[in-house]
Write an enzyme that holds these catalytic residues in place. Structure first.
Site, PDB file in Angstrom:
ATOM      1  N   HIS A   1      68.300  34.138  41.982  1.00 43.86           N
ATOM      2  CA  HIS A   1      69.235  34.079  40.852  1.00 43.86           C
ATOM      3  C   HIS A   1      68.782  33.087  39.787  1.00 43.86           C
ATOM      4  CE1 HIS A   1      71.345  30.596  42.899  1.00 43.86           C
ATOM      5  NE2 HIS A   1      71.478  30.224  41.637  1.00 43.86           N
TER       6      HIS A   1
ATOM      7  N   ASP B   1      68.750  36.075  48.417  1.00 49.90           N
ATOM      8  CA  ASP B   1      68.614  35.251  47.212  1.00 49.90           C
ATOM      9  C   ASP B   1      67.399  34.333  47.326  1.00 49.90           C
ATOM     10  OD1 ASP B   1      69.066  34.048  44.787  1.00 49.90           O
ATOM     11  OD2 ASP B   1      70.741  32.806  45.485  1.00 49.90           O
TER      12      ASP B   1
ATOM     13  N   SER C   1      70.427  25.000  42.502  1.00 50.18           N
ATOM     14  CA  SER C   1      70.021  26.334  42.914  1.00 50.18           C
ATOM     15  C   SER C   1      68.520  26.358  43.146  1.00 50.18           C
ATOM     16  CB  SER C   1      70.356  27.343  41.814  1.00 50.18           C
ATOM     17  OG  SER C   1      71.728  27.566  41.734  1.00 50.18           O
TER      18      SER C   1
END
EC number: 3.4.21.4
Length: 253
Positions: free
Chosen positions: A71, A116, A210
């Site tokens: 992402h 992910d 992230s």
């Protein structure tokens, strides 16, 4: 692009901590309850940058390959990306390399956050040292409750738009996939087979940048992925499960 977190936490609270299936996470990121550290303690950590600004974290897999979250690489071209390695500070020191290419897992789904994970290839090769080291990939998951750490340059408070200049870390404990999906926590069926969780009492449930590393036993066990706000003790941080995705990384690196 920092870690996913629900901004509509009042909705979840009103529902008694139950998150409606399909409620999409929003962008935010933080390391709350952690401490400043130096890159020599986390030499596999890199800053992934878009147009010179810190965007995500990542982990050094080899001299020219970085592991991060899929992402982090949505709607972006390699030409605007670079990595900084070997520095405790995202904006200075260490070495920088431009990105030659990247690849997201073919099964990544932005709605469910399965798979992910992504790899980045840099132009050139890192020279390993006390501040730049590769980290191995977990071949199996640590036990539920095992000690782990998360590092990154996430914001230090909920809703903040500024990030610290110096690398931060928190110590957490592994929450197994089955435990994270159980009635003990609020995620239920949103926890999938390519996810693992981690949490710590008294610390934010959504630590880290992230794409950054969740490390336990000296190996990379997770990639910072997403998490819900509201009752933090009921919503651990959720990570891409490196053991489950290991073969994909190896075959694409």
């Amino acid at each position: 692009m920092l870690k996913f977190v629900i901004l509509l936490s009042a909705v979840a609270c009103a529902l008694g901590g139950t998150v409606p299936e399909g409620l999409l996470p929003q962008l935010d990121g933080r390391i709350v309850g952690g401490s400043a550290t130096t890159i020599s303690s986390f030499p596999w950590q890199i800053s992934l940058q878009r147009s010179g600004s810190h965007s995500c974290g990542g982990s050094i897999y080899s001299s020219n390959v970085i592991v991060t979250a899929a992402h982090c690489l949505q709607s972006v071209s390699a030409s605007v990306l670079q990595i900084r390695a070997g520095s405790s500070y995202w904006s200075s020191g260490g070495v920088t390399f431009s990105v030659s290419s990247f690849k997201n897992h073919e099964g990544y789904n932005a709605n469910t956050m399965v798979n992910d994970i992504a790899i980045i290839k840099i132009n050139g090769a890192l020279t390993f040292s006390s501040t730049i080291k590769a980290i191995g990939l977990a071949s199996s998951n640590p036990a539920n409750g095992a000690a782990a750490s998360v590092s990154g340059w996430g914001t230090l408070s909920y809703g903040s738009s500024s990030i610290p200049s110096q690398l931060q870390y928190v110590n957490v404990n592994i929450v197994s996939q089955s435990q994270c999906a159980s009635s003990t926590y609020g995620y239920g069926s949103q926890i999938r087979s390519t996810m693992i969780c981690a949490a710590a009492s008294g610390k934010d449930a959504c630590q880290g940048d992230s794409g950054g590393p969740l490390v336990s036993g000296g190996v990379l066990v997770g990639v910072v992925s997403w998490g819900y706000g509201c009752a933090y003790s009921n919503y651990p941080g959720v990570y891409a499960d490196v053991a489950a995705l290991r073969s994909w990384v190896i075959s694409n690196a």
